[in-house]
Design an enzyme around this catalytic site. Structure first.
Site, mmCIF file in Angstrom:
data_model
loop_
_atom_site.group_PDB
_atom_site.id
_atom_site.type_symbol
_atom_site.label_atom_id
_atom_site.label_comp_id
_atom_site.label_asym_id
_atom_site.label_seq_id
_atom_site.Cartn_x
_atom_site.Cartn_y
_atom_site.Cartn_z
ATOM 1 N N TYR A 166 -66.269 32.549 -64.077
ATOM 2 C CA TYR A 166 -65.843 33.600 -64.995
ATOM 3 C C TYR A 166 -67.079 34.306 -65.542
ATOM 4 O O TYR A 166 -67.854 33.744 -66.309
ATOM 5 C CB TYR A 166 -65.030 32.982 -66.128
ATOM 6 C CG TYR A 166 -64.276 33.957 -67.009
ATOM 7 C CD1 TYR A 166 -64.333 35.336 -66.804
ATOM 8 C CD2 TYR A 166 -63.498 33.502 -68.065
ATOM 9 C CE1 TYR A 166 -63.633 36.213 -67.594
ATOM 10 C CE2 TYR A 166 -62.784 34.363 -68.876
ATOM 11 C CZ TYR A 166 -62.858 35.721 -68.649
ATOM 12 O OH TYR A 166 -62.166 36.590 -69.452
ATOM 13 N N LYS B 174 -64.166 35.832 -61.430
ATOM 14 C CA LYS B 174 -63.379 36.567 -62.417
ATOM 15 C C LYS B 174 -64.305 37.397 -63.292
ATOM 16 O O LYS B 174 -65.284 36.882 -63.827
ATOM 17 C CB LYS B 174 -62.571 35.587 -63.267
ATOM 18 C CG LYS B 174 -61.679 36.255 -64.303
ATOM 19 C CD LYS B 174 -60.916 35.223 -65.115
ATOM 20 C CE LYS B 174 -60.058 35.901 -66.165
ATOM 21 N NZ LYS B 174 -59.348 34.934 -67.022
#
Length: 299
Positions: A133, A158
């Protein structure tokens, strides 16, 4: 494992004393799963990963895996420094999670090599598919994303930064990864990300209004700009404006909306705070407008 559409990021339920409330959490999970997301991402940012003890985390992941019952994958959040992140990864694996979403390391801003060392060590240790992420203090160059993609076990990336130029460079450098739009209220940028080939995104709205979340995604997929723009104008953009009125509202507004519409999942844990009464009233009005638009479209 297909994650090429919206995924659910449930809140974590607490009781009046602030303790983990597994029965309420499982009730919330059932609503999420029944709505049909691509995956459940448990104990991540919206799920207040940062406030959970290791035992609470393990119990919550076990509950999510049990409720999903193999019908869709369950990804568990993890984070902090490498040693602590490994402990949470071990707990997630033992609880039956299908993969990990790795939040940025705690506090420090590392070099690119430091980030690769951290995510690489965790991927090698975890024995689970891993999605990195990118946000805040963990921002990768395109070359680093290419290096990340070469680490066995790393399957996805992400983005919580919103730099589409950087994303396109990363996707060109590592096309084998799954890419997700992880910006707060990701629906606002869903069309922009879709235009560069990123179809998957995280939906906090799914926590409290899955019918709005899925109606919006369906309108984006079929290219119905009229309905997309209506929902943006009447629901999503006002929600973002309200979110920006309070610190931590990206989590506490969502949790308040779940309490209002579905089940009592309790308050957020400190240092987060619940929304003010005036903001709760505004939130109710925004949700009502969004639901009315969805019902009108379905009629």
């Amino acid at each position: 494992m297909r994650l090429d559409r919206l995924s659910a990021f449930p809140v974590t339920a607490f009781d009046a004393e602030g303790d983990l409330a597994l029965d309420r959490y499982r009730e919330h999970l059932r609503v999420q799963i029944d709505a049909g997301p691509a995956a459940i991402f448990a104990c991540c940012g919206t799920g207040e990963f940062f406030s959970l003890t290791l035992d609470e985390y393990a119990a919550a992941i076990r509950a999510a895996v049990a409720e999903a019952a193999g019908a869709l994958p369950v990804f568990a959040g993890t984070g902090y420094g490498t040693a602590v992140a490994k402990q949470y990864a071990d707990a997630a694996r033992e609880a039956g999670a299908d993969g990990l979403l790795v939040l940025p390391p705690y506090l420090v801003k590392a070099s690119q090599q430091g980030l690769l060392d951290h995510y690489g060590a965790l991927a090698r240790h975890a024995g689970l598919p891993l999605i990195a992420y990118q946000r805040d203090n963990a921002v990768f160059t395109a070359d680093s994303v290419a290096a990340l993609a070469k680490i066995p076990g790393v399957i996805g990336f992400k983005d919580g930064v919103g730099d589409l130029d950087l994303m396109q460079r990363a996707m060109a450098a590592a096309p084998e990864l799954l890419y997700l739009n992880g910006l707060p209220t990701a629906e606002v940028t869903a069309r922009s990300y879709r235009a560069i080939g990123v179809r998957a995104y995280s939906s906090a709205v799914h926590c409290f209004a899955p019918e709005i979340a899925h109606a919006f995604e369906a309108a984006v997929v079929r290219g119905d700009d009229v309905q997309v723009n209506r929902l943006l104008k009447e629901f999503y953009l006002p929600l973002v404006a309200l979110r920006d009125k309070g610190q931590g509202y990206a989590v506490s507004l969502v949790k308040a909306a779940v309490r209002s519409r579905w089940t009592d999942v309790g308050s957020v844990r400190s240092p987060l705070t619940d929304p003010t009464p005036a903001h709760l009233e505004e939130l109710e009005s925004i949700i009502d407008r969004g639901l009315a638009l969805v019902r009108k479209e379905a009629a």
